[in-house]
Design a protein around this motif. Structure first.
Motif, PDB file in Angstrom:
ATOM      1  N   ASP A 146       0.823  -1.215   0.000  1.00 49.29           N
ATOM      2  CA  ASP A 146       0.000   0.000   0.000  1.00 49.29           C
ATOM      3  C   ASP A 146       0.855   1.261   0.000  1.00 49.29           C
ATOM      4  OD1 ASP A 146      -2.265  -1.495  -0.040  1.00 49.29           O
ATOM      5  OD2 ASP A 146      -2.927  -1.006   1.994  1.00 49.29           O
ATOM      6  N   LEU A 147       1.891   1.264   0.830  1.00 45.04           N
ATOM      7  CA  LEU A 147       2.742   2.447   0.912  1.00 45.04           C
ATOM      8  C   LEU A 147       3.457   2.703  -0.409  1.00 45.04           C
ATOM      9  CD1 LEU A 147       4.249   1.977   4.496  1.00 45.04           C
ATOM     10  CD2 LEU A 147       2.619   3.734   3.792  1.00 45.04           C
ATOM     11  N   LYS A 148       3.961   1.676  -1.010  1.00 47.65           N
ATOM     12  CA  LYS A 148       4.678   1.850  -2.282  1.00 47.65           C
ATOM     13  C   LYS A 148       3.727   2.320  -3.396  1.00 47.65           C
ATOM     14  CE  LYS A 148       7.955  -1.179  -3.334  1.00 47.65           C
ATOM     15  NZ  LYS A 148       9.216  -0.408  -3.231  1.00 47.65           N
ATOM     16  N   LYS A 149       2.500   1.814  -3.388  1.00 51.55           N
ATOM     17  CA  LYS A 149       1.518   2.280  -4.379  1.00 51.55           C
ATOM     18  C   LYS A 149       1.216   3.769  -4.199  1.00 51.55           C
ATOM     19  CE  LYS A 149      -0.909  -2.117  -5.071  1.00 51.55           C
ATOM     20  NZ  LYS A 149      -2.170  -2.865  -4.804  1.00 51.55           N
ATOM     21  N   SER A 150       1.330   4.234  -2.943  1.00 50.83           N
ATOM     22  CA  SER A 150       1.061   5.648  -2.662  1.00 50.83           C
ATOM     23  C   SER A 150       2.282   6.522  -2.888  1.00 50.83           C
ATOM     24  CB  SER A 150       0.592   5.804  -1.207  1.00 50.83           C
ATOM     25  OG  SER A 150      -0.602   5.079  -0.984  1.00 50.83           O
ATOM     26  N   GLY A 151       3.367   5.925  -3.357  1.00 51.27           N
ATOM     27  CA  GLY A 151       4.564   6.702  -3.665  1.00 51.27           C
ATOM     28  C   GLY A 151       5.591   6.757  -2.556  1.00 51.27           C
ATOM     29  N   PHE A 152       5.349   6.030  -1.455  1.00 50.58           N
ATOM     30  CA  PHE A 152       6.309   6.018  -0.351  1.00 50.58           C
ATOM     31  C   PHE A 152       7.562   5.235  -0.745  1.00 50.58           C
ATOM     32  CE2 PHE A 152       2.900   7.509   2.207  1.00 50.58           C
ATOM     33  CZ  PHE A 152       3.419   7.912   3.429  1.00 50.58           C
ATOM     34  N   GLN A 153       8.694   5.695  -0.242  1.00 48.64           N
ATOM     35  CA  GLN A 153       9.897   4.879  -0.233  1.00 48.64           C
ATOM     36  C   GLN A 153       9.860   4.031   1.038  1.00 48.64           C
ATOM     37  OE1 GLN A 153      13.635   7.069  -1.119  1.00 48.64           O
ATOM     38  NE2 GLN A 153      12.293   8.845  -1.405  1.00 48.64           N
ATOM     39  N   THR A 164       1.608  14.756   8.795  1.00 46.60           N
ATOM     40  CA  THR A 164       1.171  14.295   7.466  1.00 46.60           C
ATOM     41  C   THR A 164       1.612  12.860   7.228  1.00 46.60           C
ATOM     42  OG1 THR A 164       1.411  16.565   6.652  1.00 46.60           O
ATOM     43  CG2 THR A 164       1.248  14.810   5.007  1.00 46.60           C
ATOM     44  N   THR A 165       2.888  12.567   7.515  1.00 44.26           N
ATOM     45  CA  THR A 165       3.405  11.207   7.344  1.00 44.26           C
ATOM     46  C   THR A 165       2.713  10.251   8.299  1.00 44.26           C
ATOM     47  OG1 THR A 165       5.548  12.084   6.634  1.00 44.26           O
ATOM     48  CG2 THR A 165       5.494   9.790   7.370  1.00 44.26           C
ATOM     49  N   ASP A 166       2.515  10.701   9.538  1.00 41.08           N
ATOM     50  CA  ASP A 166       1.852   9.849  10.532  1.00 41.08           C
ATOM     51  C   ASP A 166       0.466   9.423  10.052  1.00 41.08           C
ATOM     52  OD1 ASP A 166       1.386   8.710  13.239  1.00 41.08           O
ATOM     53  OD2 ASP A 166      -0.053  10.355  13.397  1.00 41.08           O
ATOM     54  N   GLN A 167      -0.299  10.361   9.560  1.00 38.28           N
ATOM     55  CA  GLN A 167      -1.661  10.037   9.131  1.00 38.28           C
ATOM     56  C   GLN A 167      -1.660   9.078   7.948  1.00 38.28           C
ATOM     57  OE1 GLN A 167      -3.628  13.780   8.503  1.00 38.28           O
ATOM     58  NE2 GLN A 167      -3.694  14.268  10.695  1.00 38.28           N
ATOM     59  N   ALA A 168      -0.706   9.254   7.038  1.00 39.52           N
ATOM     60  CA  ALA A 168      -0.640   8.363   5.884  1.00 39.52           C
ATOM     61  C   ALA A 168      -0.264   6.943   6.293  1.00 39.52           C
ATOM     62  CB  ALA A 168       0.380   8.904   4.875  1.00 39.52           C
ATOM     63  N   PRO A 174       5.835  10.716  -0.051  1.00 40.10           N
ATOM     64  CA  PRO A 174       6.042  11.545  -1.251  1.00 40.10           C
ATOM     65  C   PRO A 174       5.443  12.929  -1.039  1.00 40.10           C
ATOM     66  CG  PRO A 174       4.152  10.133  -1.570  1.00 40.10           C
ATOM     67  CD  PRO A 174       4.733   9.763  -0.222  1.00 40.10           C
ATOM     68  N   GLU A 175       5.837  13.874  -1.864  1.00 42.32           N
ATOM     69  CA  GLU A 175       5.277  15.223  -1.759  1.00 42.32           C
ATOM     70  C   GLU A 175       3.783  15.214  -2.027  1.00 42.32           C
ATOM     71  OE1 GLU A 175       7.306  18.154  -3.996  1.00 42.32           O
ATOM     72  OE2 GLU A 175       9.262  17.745  -3.078  1.00 42.32           O
ATOM     73  N   SER A 176       3.325  14.218  -2.787  1.00 41.49           N
ATOM     74  CA  SER A 176       1.892  14.140  -3.096  1.00 41.49           C
ATOM     75  C   SER A 176       1.048  13.837  -1.859  1.00 41.49           C
ATOM     76  CB  SER A 176       1.643  13.067  -4.162  1.00 41.49           C
ATOM     77  OG  SER A 176       2.085  11.790  -3.699  1.00 41.49           O
ATOM     78  N   ALA A 177       1.685  13.378  -0.771  1.00 45.42           N
ATOM     79  CA  ALA A 177       0.942  13.100   0.465  1.00 45.42           C
ATOM     80  C   ALA A 177       0.486  14.380   1.151  1.00 45.42           C
ATOM     81  CB  ALA A 177       1.807  12.275   1.419  1.00 45.42           C
ATOM     82  N   GLY A 178       1.069  15.519   0.736  1.00 39.05           N
ATOM     83  CA  GLY A 178       0.706  16.786   1.349  1.00 39.05           C
ATOM     84  C   GLY A 178       1.903  17.437   1.993  1.00 39.05           C
TER      85      GLY A 178
END
Length: 541
Positions: free
Chosen positions: A47-54, A222-226, A301-305
């Motif tokens: 899920d994290l990788k699909k959302s652009g997370f490293q 922001t990262t915590d919520q994601a 990612p920056e797209s997370a906000g």
């Protein structure tokens, strides 16, 4: 904390590296609310990788007393007064490609796998995620993040202010590498907030020993919520997730800078676990040696906000049950100990002539202000400060001329001020914990004075010396005496021993009173009676 063999690490993140093989096996982390292990990891990483997370894997390992002697002291010249009652489990992080790792401390908490580090830096969008089965039932467990080191240098006035206090000054003020005056980096090991301990866990998610729990360490909401959304998508209940917020500032200014660069602050996050319940010792040892915890680092990612930093650091208020009504009884006990030790053991009572102030152990957090924010502001090593306990300390006294020391105080577990108490011996030449007497071993130690001292069950008496035989005939002998052998702590004449030669043959006494019942923090020491350390000597020595 005795020597524990290097753990055979169980890498529950095999699937993460990085889902190269399909169909990872289920990691059975045991009963508890929420899924665990690979059951979470596989979906969470996806899920994290699909959302652009490293996503970068890590693992957990036990940090032992032997690691302190083999790695920490040689690199820091400081074992940080490790608690022998609570060996630490540490997350070990795979380095980000652009992350600076100081070669002077690369192995400071043990030798990690190639490409991994035992301290880590945080980008503003980063989070460390740790989860799995909590240890067997005990009186204490907690996760806490400290700032490990920072750029800067102390001022001469601050050094002079604290150089003759309870902790030898070289442990409070030193560089990385140690003793390098050209270095622009100082040791810090300072608190960034309150610990997430078993009381905090129970308040939010119920009894947590043996259950699956999840921790996020991040500077960004922001990262915590994601990450929380991704965990909840795997079936993890929100109440089982705990966030350690890295604050943007404290009472003295900004906390930072963050980032991967050489000048950024770095962190360490130990998990502490102490005093297993009766019958749980074997299971506790198994948990420590092979901690069933998954570890990963993620970067949003920056797209997370936009990054949303957390507000100023605050500590939860402490409370305490007043012990002032026992002050007279404590003095009567001190007088009785002095009388019986001099008459029964025929020792000289040098310490009984000392004033209360000069023979008192002190709480540096309350009396000196040695808490994380202050320590960072003056580039002082805070030695792993935390708010879960009173941590009384005394200046290191010598042992090798026949000295005998008695520590006398209220037993906080009997006055309602502690969940557990630990009286410890620290090797002053390493600042390393080498022996520990828990409240279960201190309880009843003042009963031999019950005829002359009221409320004797609320106090303890314990002796430290090289040879407990000299105390034959003293109430409670030999149980109430710890013999500090040369194997535990080198003699003053042992020039080959590791550590600071000027401090060989000296021990640093400490008393920890952990978590006042009914609260999540240690008691407020102003409400308690401070421990006294009484000095006796043998005639002719």
């Amino acid at each position: 904390m005795g020597h524990v063999a290097a753990p055979r690490v169980r890498y529950s993140l095999t699937c993460v590296m990085l889902l190269a093989a399909a169909g990872c096996g289920q990691y059975q982390a045991g009963a508890g609310s929420g899924p665990a292990g690979d059951q979470v990891t596989e979906g969470l990483v996806g899920d994290l990788k699909k959302s652009g997370f490293q996503v970068s894997p890590g693992y957990a390992r036990l940090y032992t007393q032997q690691d302190c002697k083999q790695y920490t002291y040689p690199l820091l010249k400081n074992c940080l007064a490790n608690n022998p009652a609570a060996p630490y489990v540490l997350p070990v992080m795979k380095r980000w490609p652009d992350e600076y790792v100081n070669p002077a401390t690369a192995n400071v908490f043990g030798r990690p796998r190639p490409g991994y580090t035992t301290t880590y830096r945080l980008d503003p969008r980063d989070a460390v995620v740790i989860y799995g089965k909590m240890p067997p039932p005990a009186r204490y467990m907690a996760l806490q993040t400290w700032e490990f080191s920072q750029r800067g240098h102390w001022k001469a006035d601050d050094y002079r202010k604290w150089q003759h206090t309870v902790v030898p000054e070289q442990y409070l003020f030193d560089t990385i590498p140690p003793g390098d005056r050209r270095s622009e980096r100082t040791q810090s090991v300072s608190a960034l907030g309150d610990t997430v301990n078993n009381v905090v866990m129970q308040r939010r998610s119920g009894y947590s020993f043996g259950k699956n729990r999840y921790f996020i360490i991040t500077p960004s909401a922001t990262t915590d919520q994601a990450v929380r959304r991704a965990l909840k998508a795997q079936g993890v209940p929100d109440e089982d997730i705990f966030t350690e917020q890295i604050p943007d500032r404290d009472a003295y200014g900004p906390v930072g800078p963050l980032g991967m660069g050489k000048d950024a602050i770095d962190f360490t996050t130990p998990f502490r676990y102490a005093v297993p319940d009766p019958g749980q010792e074997q299971a506790a040892d198994k948990w420590r040696k092979n901690p069933p915890l998954s570890v990963m680092r993620v970067r949003a990612p920056e797209s997370a906000g936009p990054v949303r930093r957390y507000g100023p650091l605050t500590f939860e208020k402490r409370t305490g049950n007043s012990e002032s009504h026992l002050a007279g009884d404590l003095q009567n006990l001190i007088d009785a100990v002095c009388d019986r030790t001099t008459t029964a053991a025929r020792l000289r009572a040098d310490g009984c002539k000392q004033s209360s102030a000069s023979s008192r152990l002190v709480d540096p957090v309350r009396e000196y202000g040695w808490a994380g924010p202050y320590c960072r502001s003056i580039n002082m090593n805070c030695l792993g400060d935390e708010q879960d306990a009173i941590y009384y300390l005394g200046r290191p006294p010598p042992l090798d001329s026949g000295q005998v020391y008695a520590v006398v105080d209220t037993l906080a577990t009997e006055t309602g001020n502690a969940t557990y108490t630990a009286l410890s011996v620290n090797d002053a030449s390493l600042l390393a914990g080498v022996a520990n007497i828990l409240d279960t071993g201190l309880k009843g130690s003042a009963d031999g004075y019950a005829k002359t001292v009221r409320n004797s069950g609320k106090f303890f008496v314990h002796y430290f010396t090289r040879d407990c035989q000299v105390l034959r005939g003293v109430p409670g002998w030999p149980k109430n005496c710890t013999e500090i052998t040369p194997q535990m702590l080198p003699t003053s004449s042992d020039t080959a021993a590791e550590g600071d030669p000027a401090l060989h043959g000296k021990f640093l006494p400490s008393l920890r009173d952990y978590i006042k019942p009914g609260t999540a923090r240690g008691p407020y020491s102003a409400e308690l009676l401070a421990p006294r350390i009484l000095t006796f000597t043998q005639p002719g020595k």
